[in-house]
Structures are given as structure tokens and as C-alpha cells.
Design an enzyme around this catalytic site. Sequence first.
Site, PDB file in Angstrom:
ATOM      1  N   ASP A  91      54.367   0.067  22.768  1.00 40.70           N
ATOM      2  CA  ASP A  91      54.665   0.429  24.153  1.00 40.70           C
ATOM      3  C   ASP A  91      53.939   1.724  24.474  1.00 40.70           C
ATOM      4  OD1 ASP A  91      55.720   0.126  26.685  1.00 40.70           O
ATOM      5  OD2 ASP A  91      57.813   0.309  26.076  1.00 40.70           O
ATOM      6  N   ASP A  92      53.785   1.982  25.764  1.00 45.27           N
ATOM      7  CA  ASP A  92      53.134   3.218  26.168  1.00 45.27           C
ATOM      8  C   ASP A  92      54.022   4.429  25.930  1.00 45.27           C
ATOM      9  OD1 ASP A  92      54.941   2.466  28.162  1.00 45.27           O
ATOM     10  OD2 ASP A  92      53.589   2.892  29.828  1.00 45.27           O
ATOM     11  N   ASP A  95      61.274   6.465  26.520  1.00 46.94           N
ATOM     12  CA  ASP A  95      61.871   7.483  27.379  1.00 46.94           C
ATOM     13  C   ASP A  95      63.331   7.697  26.980  1.00 46.94           C
ATOM     14  OD1 ASP A  95      62.885   9.021  29.522  1.00 46.94           O
ATOM     15  OD2 ASP A  95      61.545   8.097  30.963  1.00 46.94           O
TER      16      ASP A  95
END
Length: 159
Positions: A91-92, A95
Amino acid sequence: MAQRYFTVTWDQLHRDSKALAWRLLELGPWQGVVAITRGGLIPAAIIARELECRIIETVSIVTYDEEKKGEPRVMKSPAAAGDGQGWLIIDDLVDTGTTAKLVRAMLPHAHFATIYAKPAGKPLVDTFVTEVSQDTWILFPWDTEAQFIAPIAKGQTSR
């Protein structure tokens, strides 16, 4: 609103994805890559190329309806990855960890890697490149576009 903004260019995303691939190379070989859509698609493609992985699977999870955060919903499961043994999840960003927890439960034996990690989600990933503060909003290149900005002198009033 976020207090800080961190703009990532296409060049920087490519360099950071390649840096992540370097870290993952010694941990392989990998059977395949699971990209978390949509943010993980481009990093997953770069990493799969660098690691010479030909099998790319996706998992799609929706956590927002417009701008309202809701309960996460799995729109597409990563069926080809089984329980994740020998697979990479890419994933980028991690969070708050909402998506990461769900994907971890689906693929408990996979290696989870992100380019960027915030403190709340960092414990859920195995490998990442850059940590950013929780109050930083990352502006990815697919969410932004270059535009003209007037010279500083044009914005000054006469003395």
C-alpha cells in the site's frame, strides 16, 4: 483539516517504491504481490517489476463515502493469495490502520509493506520507508496536478 501537508511527486514516489523494493528483496522470494486499491496499485507495479513478481492480486476496501468515513467494506477479496503465505501486501500509506487491520485478518501470513507510515498504523506493517507525523496529509501525485503560480512580486502591494 490536516496541520501539515507533504507533497509527493511522481519521481519521489518511484524512488521511494524502489527503496522499498530493495528492503523487500532480501526477504523474498515472493509468490506474488497484493496491491491495496487504489493507492497501492502504482507502488505495487513498481515493486513487482523490481522483484520480478509476475502475479499481482488486488484487494479493494472502501472506508469513505464521499468525504464521510464509515465502516470499511470489502469490495474485492484477494482470492489468489490464500492466507498470504509467501505474498507481499503493498500500500502507499498506513494511516490509522483501519484498512491494514482488515487486510491483515484476510492475509495473516503475508508480509505487509507500505511506502509511508503514520504512528497509529506503523505497528501493523512489517516494512516501510518513511514515517510521517499523524497530522500530516500526504498529497500523492495522482491526487494533485501542477498549475501556474504567480511570481511573488505580483502578489505584493505597492509600498
